[in-house]
Design a protein around this motif. Sequence first.
Motif, PDB file in Angstrom:
ATOM      1  N   VAL A  47      -9.194   3.961   4.828  1.00 41.20           N
ATOM      2  CA  VAL A  47     -10.639   3.734   4.757  1.00 41.20           C
ATOM      3  C   VAL A  47     -10.980   2.323   5.221  1.00 41.20           C
ATOM      4  CG1 VAL A  47     -12.600   3.505   3.177  1.00 41.20           C
ATOM      5  CG2 VAL A  47     -11.056   5.461   2.971  1.00 41.20           C
ATOM      6  N   THR A  66       0.822  -1.198   0.000  1.00 46.90           N
ATOM      7  CA  THR A  66       0.000   0.000   0.000  1.00 46.90           C
ATOM      8  C   THR A  66       0.858   1.249   0.000  1.00 46.90           C
ATOM      9  OG1 THR A  66      -0.128   0.308   2.379  1.00 46.90           O
ATOM     10  CG2 THR A  66      -1.649  -1.279   1.416  1.00 46.90           C
ATOM     11  N   GLY A 111      -9.419   5.547  -2.296  1.00 51.16           N
ATOM     12  CA  GLY A 111      -9.968   5.815  -0.976  1.00 51.16           C
ATOM     13  C   GLY A 111     -11.379   6.357  -1.063  1.00 51.16           C
ATOM     14  N   LEU A 136      -6.002  10.278   2.877  1.00 49.63           N
ATOM     15  CA  LEU A 136      -7.159   9.399   2.956  1.00 49.63           C
ATOM     16  C   LEU A 136      -7.041   8.351   1.848  1.00 49.63           C
ATOM     17  CD1 LEU A 136      -9.845  12.095   3.730  1.00 49.63           C
ATOM     18  CD2 LEU A 136      -8.886  10.420   5.306  1.00 49.63           C
ATOM     19  N   THR A 137      -6.269   7.319   2.140  1.00 49.84           N
ATOM     20  CA  THR A 137      -6.001   6.255   1.184  1.00 49.84           C
ATOM     21  C   THR A 137      -6.967   5.093   1.390  1.00 49.84           C
ATOM     22  OG1 THR A 137      -4.444   5.166   2.670  1.00 49.84           O
ATOM     23  CG2 THR A 137      -3.550   6.858   1.197  1.00 49.84           C
ATOM     24  N   SER A 138      -6.911   4.125   0.491  1.00 49.36           N
ATOM     25  CA  SER A 138      -7.751   2.934   0.628  1.00 49.36           C
ATOM     26  C   SER A 138      -7.467   2.210   1.944  1.00 49.36           C
ATOM     27  CB  SER A 138      -7.513   1.997  -0.558  1.00 49.36           C
ATOM     28  OG  SER A 138      -6.140   1.640  -0.655  1.00 49.36           O
ATOM     29  N   GLU A 139      -6.197   2.148   2.331  1.00 47.48           N
ATOM     30  CA  GLU A 139      -5.841   1.454   3.575  1.00 47.48           C
ATOM     31  C   GLU A 139      -6.487   2.115   4.784  1.00 47.48           C
ATOM     32  OE1 GLU A 139      -1.884  -0.114   5.964  1.00 47.48           O
ATOM     33  OE2 GLU A 139      -1.711   1.596   4.622  1.00 47.48           O
ATOM     34  N   PHE A 149      -7.018  13.252  -0.618  1.00 54.00           N
ATOM     35  CA  PHE A 149      -7.642  11.971  -0.884  1.00 54.00           C
ATOM     36  C   PHE A 149      -6.881  11.219  -1.979  1.00 54.00           C
ATOM     37  CE2 PHE A 149     -10.630  15.348  -0.088  1.00 54.00           C
ATOM     38  CZ  PHE A 149     -11.575  14.852   0.791  1.00 54.00           C
ATOM     39  N   THR A 150      -7.079   9.900  -2.037  1.00 55.66           N
ATOM     40  CA  THR A 150      -6.754   9.137  -3.230  1.00 55.66           C
ATOM     41  C   THR A 150      -8.067   8.685  -3.858  1.00 55.66           C
ATOM     42  OG1 THR A 150      -6.644   6.947  -2.188  1.00 55.66           O
ATOM     43  CG2 THR A 150      -4.619   8.293  -2.185  1.00 55.66           C
TER      44      THR A 150
END
Length: 296
Positions: free
Chosen positions: A219, A113, A240, A214-217, A236-237
């Motif tokens: 979230v 990640t 995410g 604010l990445t997927s990980e 943000f990504t």
Amino acid sequence: MTSPPEFLVRPDPANPALTETVQGIDHDGKPVETKVPVERPLTLFLNGQEIVTMMTIGDYPDYLALGYLINQRMLLPDDEVTAIDYDPEIETIVVRTARQTDYEERLRKKTQTSGCAQGTVFGNMMDAVESVRLDPAAVLHTSWIYALSKKINMAPSLYLEAGAIHGCVLCEADRPLIYMEDVGRHNAIDKIAGYMRVNGISPQGKTMYTTGRLTSEMVIKTAQMGIPILISRSGFTAWGVQLARQIGMTLIGRAKGKRFVALSGAERLRFDADPQAVGEEDAKLQRKSSRGDEAA
């Protein structure tokens, strides 16, 4: 019912084990001394199996170990933890459970990640997103966003002392409760997950605040902890945002001074504060950010 006090746990910038003073020169060629955070390895074992080596500042190793295993879904809600053995000399921590565990196959399947330091998410964490159910009745007052940003950024921290570090804070309404820092935001949120497990803290009515992206990980981990609202001073990504929309999480980014942007779950917002009365953030409290964040 009495509300919990603010900052049940907070960073300790005075702890000499967490920073070092180093010498260098500045832009004028003059000698300078500055504090920098330490970074040390911590190898985690679950029973007899080596799981991961994390780079960490070294505080709260038990909460970090538990939280990591919880957020990787290696430690289940009904698992009995029989012992946690930490040896600072060999930089190792062993979590022991009553249930026999073997995650050899899952350890082969992992996704790298974007987290600072190490940050890996094992494959089935992605699968778990589809089963997440977040509280649809949760609300977020804009006055809470402004109050939390001010309280957290003014609190003594390793970031203000030495920089180069991320923080995550478990909040309730406008009150910061558990403030953890580390070299990676994924470590900081794992420490909070571990603390919640040990102390029996419910995610009901809680919000997660982070200084990082604010990445997927972030979230996924926040969702797995059962927390429906995630706020950040940073940006943000795309993934995410996509995941937050998919699971119904409220995602607030670029929260600085009177400004913020909601890219998911805006229906939870209650606009009860005048942004003009809040004003801009004091320059001395500002953290690093992208040009896009500054312009937002």
